[in-house]
Write an enzyme that holds these catalytic residues in place. Structure first.
Site, PDB file in Angstrom:
ATOM      1  N   SER A 122       0.827  -1.288  -0.034  1.00  0.00           N
ATOM      2  CA  SER A 122       0.062  -0.061  -0.092  1.00  0.00           C
ATOM      3  C   SER A 122       0.965   1.294  -0.020  1.00  0.00           C
ATOM      4  CB  SER A 122      -0.879   0.174   1.452  1.00  0.00           C
ATOM      5  OG  SER A 122      -0.157  -0.165   2.424  1.00  0.00           O
ATOM      6  N   HIS A 170      -5.433  -3.243  -2.543  1.00  0.00           N
ATOM      7  CA  HIS A 170      -5.231  -2.007  -3.818  1.00  0.00           C
ATOM      8  C   HIS A 170      -5.011  -2.532  -5.190  1.00  0.00           C
ATOM      9  CE1 HIS A 170      -4.376   1.056  -1.038  1.00  0.00           C
ATOM     10  NE2 HIS A 170      -3.821   0.088  -0.031  1.00  0.00           N
ATOM     11  N   LYS A 202     -11.874   0.742  -1.815  1.00  0.00           N
ATOM     12  CA  LYS A 202     -10.939   1.504  -2.822  1.00  0.00           C
ATOM     13  C   LYS A 202     -11.367   1.765  -4.117  1.00  0.00           C
ATOM     14  CE  LYS A 202      -7.289   0.232   0.527  1.00  0.00           C
ATOM     15  NZ  LYS A 202      -7.436   1.260   1.681  1.00  0.00           N
TER      16      LYS A 202
END
Ligand code: PMP
Length: 388
Positions: A175, A203, A234
């Protein structure tokens, strides 16, 4: 004088004190009479502002109300949860999926449910805090291996005596660095040591892989010993977490993950928004394509190599925390909001600027970013031109 004053003063002296700053959502915001481009979010595809995603959330509120009102195992399991879980399982090509109220809860839940005192967890040194906390709560023997160091990991796996099972756990996309885990080599170790692999692809989902299926897909890995964790918060533009795997795995997690059992079911609006986001990700690949073009443009301008799987997280290594704050301030003056990331989020001495690109940025904003970075002397992997 409160018991916390000393700690607060120390954080301030070390440039590690944090304050909440009011922001407006989206890829750009006003600051007085100028526009600042926002490179600080994980909204990689810009779907938090998509009208269809918003409409899906509103419709779920109309159908189900604003909250799930109890644990999924009591009265809080609604059709919208079941639909989302089957969409996630189909998207990821697994038998089943299970959603949690956050990615944090998913990591803590999965690690504590799968391991106990007889087992061993082998964790990459740069794994996310939620993995670290899951390891701590698990009561397993925890061994941390240097970031991506396969040989070191192999030696740990070989020499750690365990009565139970071995679990390797890794972020899929790291990350704060944007690099990806060496999953193929990790799978070799899974086979060699009869282990399991837990991959947190918070991610990667929506961003890399075919139809945004994440880093496991991008590296073409199909293995029954892989447990995948993700977040809805996200690229999936919502809030919540999930895991995917076999029916037996999910049945076990439902029965033993305390962060699932003892927490209220995901809010219906969050579930519906994520479901719509996955549908858009699967059917409209143009956002992923645009994002990849931006990534290539910025990495090339910074003189960095293009990895096989590139991600929108671009770190500029600075060193000390106060230097990182200084560089972030200089970027802010130029209309670029890219935050300083400091310990404990990253190891001491590796404070950095974290630039995170989004398909919602305009081409002109990416050009300005590149121009500003060059003008301020930021290239390569570290910041060299700015004095702090
Ligand atoms: N894993 C990683 C790698 C993350 O970066 C994050 C969020 N920063 C999480 C898990 C936690 O996800 P959530 O925000 O959904 O709790």
């Amino acid at each position: 004088m409160t018991p916390w004053d000393g700690g607060i003063q120390q954080l301030k002296r070390d440039a590690l004190f944090r304050e909440l700053t009011l922001r407006t959502p989206g890829p750009r915001f006003s600051d007085g009479d100028r526009l600042v481009t926002n490179f600080a979010t994980n909204d990689y595809l810009g779907l938090t502002q998509d009208d269809r995603v918003k409409a899906a959330a509103l419709e779920a509120i109309r159908r189900f109300g604003t909250g799930s009102a109890s644990s999924r195992l009591l009265g809080g399991h609604f059709a919208v949860h079941e639909e989302l879980e089957s969409v996630l399982a189909e998207w990821k090509g697994t038998e089943k999926a299970l959603v949690f109220s956050s990615g944090y809860a998913a990591n803590v839940g999965v690690l504590t449910a799968l391991t106990g005192p007889d087992d061993g967890i082998f964790s990459d040194a740069l794994n996310h805090a939620s993995i670290i906390d899951g390891c701590r709560l698990s009561r397993a023997t925890v061994q941390v291996y240097p970031h991506g160091d396969i040989d070191y990991l192999a030696s740990l796996l070989a020499k750690t005596p365990l009565k139970g099972r071995r679990f390797i756990v890794s972020d899929g996309v790291f990350s704060m660095d944007g690099d990806i885990a060496p999953l193929r080599q990790l799978i070799e170790l899974v086979e060699r040591f009869d282990a399991w692999l837990v991959v947190d692809d918070a991610h990667g989902h929506g961003v890399v892989g075919r139809f945004g299926r994440g880093v496991v897909d991008a590296l073409d890995i199909h293995h029954e010993r892989v447990v995948q964790v993700g977040t809805l918060s996200k690229a999936l533009a919502s809030q919540g977490g999930f895991i995917t795997g076999s029916r037996a795995l999910i049945d076990w997690i439902v029965n033993s993950a305390r962060s699932f059992i003892f927490s209220t079911g995901l809010a219906p609006a969050a579930a519906a928004a994520a479901m719509k986001a996955v549908e858009i990700i699967r059917t409209e690949p143009s956002r992923q394509t645009r994002l990849q073009q931006y990534i290539t443009q910025v990495l090339t301008a910074l003189g960095r190599p293009l990895p096989r799987v590139s991600t929108p997280i671009i770190p500029l290594l600075v060193g000390t925390a106060d230097r990182a704050l200084h560089v972030a301030g200089a970027l802010w003056e130029e209309g670029v909001w890219a935050p300083a990331i400091r310990p404990p989020t990253v190891p001491v001495g590796t404070s950095r600027i974290r630039i995170s690109l989004s398909a919602a940025h305009q081409p002109a904003e990416i050009e300005t970013l590149v121009e500003v970075l060059k003008r301020l002397g930021m290239g390569g992997t570290s910041v060299d031109g700015i004095t702090g």
